[in-house]
Design a protein around this motif. Structure first.
Motif, PDB file in Angstrom:
ATOM      1  N   ARG A 155      -0.062  -1.844   1.531  1.00  0.00           N
ATOM      2  CA  ARG A 155      -1.328  -2.324   2.108  1.00  0.00           C
ATOM      3  C   ARG A 155      -1.191  -2.273   3.620  1.00  0.00           C
ATOM      4  N   LEU A 238      -5.325   1.060   1.341  1.00  0.00           N
ATOM      5  CA  LEU A 238      -4.468   0.840   0.178  1.00  0.00           C
ATOM      6  C   LEU A 238      -3.971   2.183  -0.327  1.00  0.00           C
ATOM      7  N   VAL A 278      -1.548  -2.813  -6.420  1.00  0.00           N
ATOM      8  CA  VAL A 278      -2.786  -2.596  -5.662  1.00  0.00           C
ATOM      9  C   VAL A 278      -3.769  -1.889  -6.584  1.00  0.00           C
TER      10      VAL A 278
END
Length: 300
Positions: A155, A238, A278
């Protein structure tokens, strides 16, 4: 009696006190003589001839009465026409409002139908990809952006500098024509995304916008567009992949060093973290430009 000749007495007239408005002679004259002399003379002549006031002869009185009656008729007819036309105008206005409401509802229904058809097309594309792709269908869906993905990754937060007026020598973006070096630009995000792809990312998104091989990151004024959709800072990038390897590869690569230079020299704020899971959505639209069937080995 003789004596010295007497001088006549001096008779001096006491001076009049000056008027307070002596310095405004033009204004004073206008106020004292507000009526022009020619108008005053014409008014006096009419009074002497007896032509001022109401008409005196019967013919003049009849003419005045006829004029008043005609003016009253015109006013009455105008008022009657306005009263008759008012309901017609109100009815036309209501009909126009009803038509606007109907067309707006029809446009909303068409938009909903378009959304349903797009969802149906996307579902059939995924189904066809799953049926014809065999064991590679999942990988093809991930790489093409047709399916949502989740897994380990990184991230990366990129944000404008707190004071975006900074600048100086050694600008890593000097060849790009950027005037405000404290702002994140489209070319910065392009380099970040390309650096993540190069470091082994399997899927990337920016502020919830899934990127594909056909995605474009561009600028429109001060806004950054991803696939023609404007984004606002901070920019959350991401990436799905091997978190540790992806993070190390990006930070030690040319694009990671570029981002670090922006942070050191211009205060652009960044934060990179390794995540266990994620989640990236599917791309909003995946356009198939060319395709060919997959054949098994030994078949033509």
């Amino acid at each position: 009696m003789c004596g010295m000749p007497q001088q006549p007495p001096v008779r001096s007239t006491p001076a009049r006190p000056a008027r307070p408005d002596a310095s405004m002679s033009l204004i004073t004259n206008v106020m004292d003589h507000s009526l022009d002399d020619g108008y005053a003379e014409a008014a006096a002549r009419k009074r002497s001839e007896g032509t001022v006031g109401m008409p005196r002869t019967l013919r003049a009185k009849l003419g005045l009465a006829a004029g008043l009656v005609l003016a009253a008729c015109v006013v009455t007819v105008g008022a009657a026409q306005a009263r008759v036309a008012a309901p017609v105008v109100a009815k036309e206005r209501e009909e126009l409002i009803d038509r606007i409401d109907e067309e707006t509802a029809a446009a909303d229904r068409l938009e909903e139908s378009v959304d349903d058809l797009r969802a149906e097309v996307a579902a059939r594309q995924r189904e066809a990809l799953r049926d014809s792709g065999g064991d590679r269908s999942t990988l093809m869906g991930i790489l093409s952006g047709a399916t949502p993905v989740h897994g380990p990754g990184v991230r990366l937060e990129v944000n404008d500098a707190e004071d975006s007026t900074g600048g100086g020598d050694g600008d890593p973006r000097s060849t790009s024509g950027f005037s405000d070096t404290g702002r994140v630009r489209d070319r910065d995000l392009q380099r970040v995304v390309n650096g993540l792809w190069e470091s082994g990312a399997e899927a990337v998104s920016i502020n919830g916008q899934r990127l594909t091989a056909l995605s474009a990151i561009r600028a429109a004024g001060d806004a950054i567009l991803v696939d023609n959709k404007p984004l606002v800072p901070p920019y959350t990038v991401l990436a799905v992949g091997d978190g540790e390897e992806l993070s190390d590869g990006f930070q030690n690569g040319a694009d990671g060093l570029y981002l670090h230079a922006l942070q050191e020299n211009y205060g652009i704020r960044t934060a990179l973290s390794v995540e266990d899971d994620v989640r990236l959505p599917a791309a909003t639209s995946v356009t198939v430009r060319t395709a060919q069937p997959i054949t098994e080995k030994g078949t033509s």
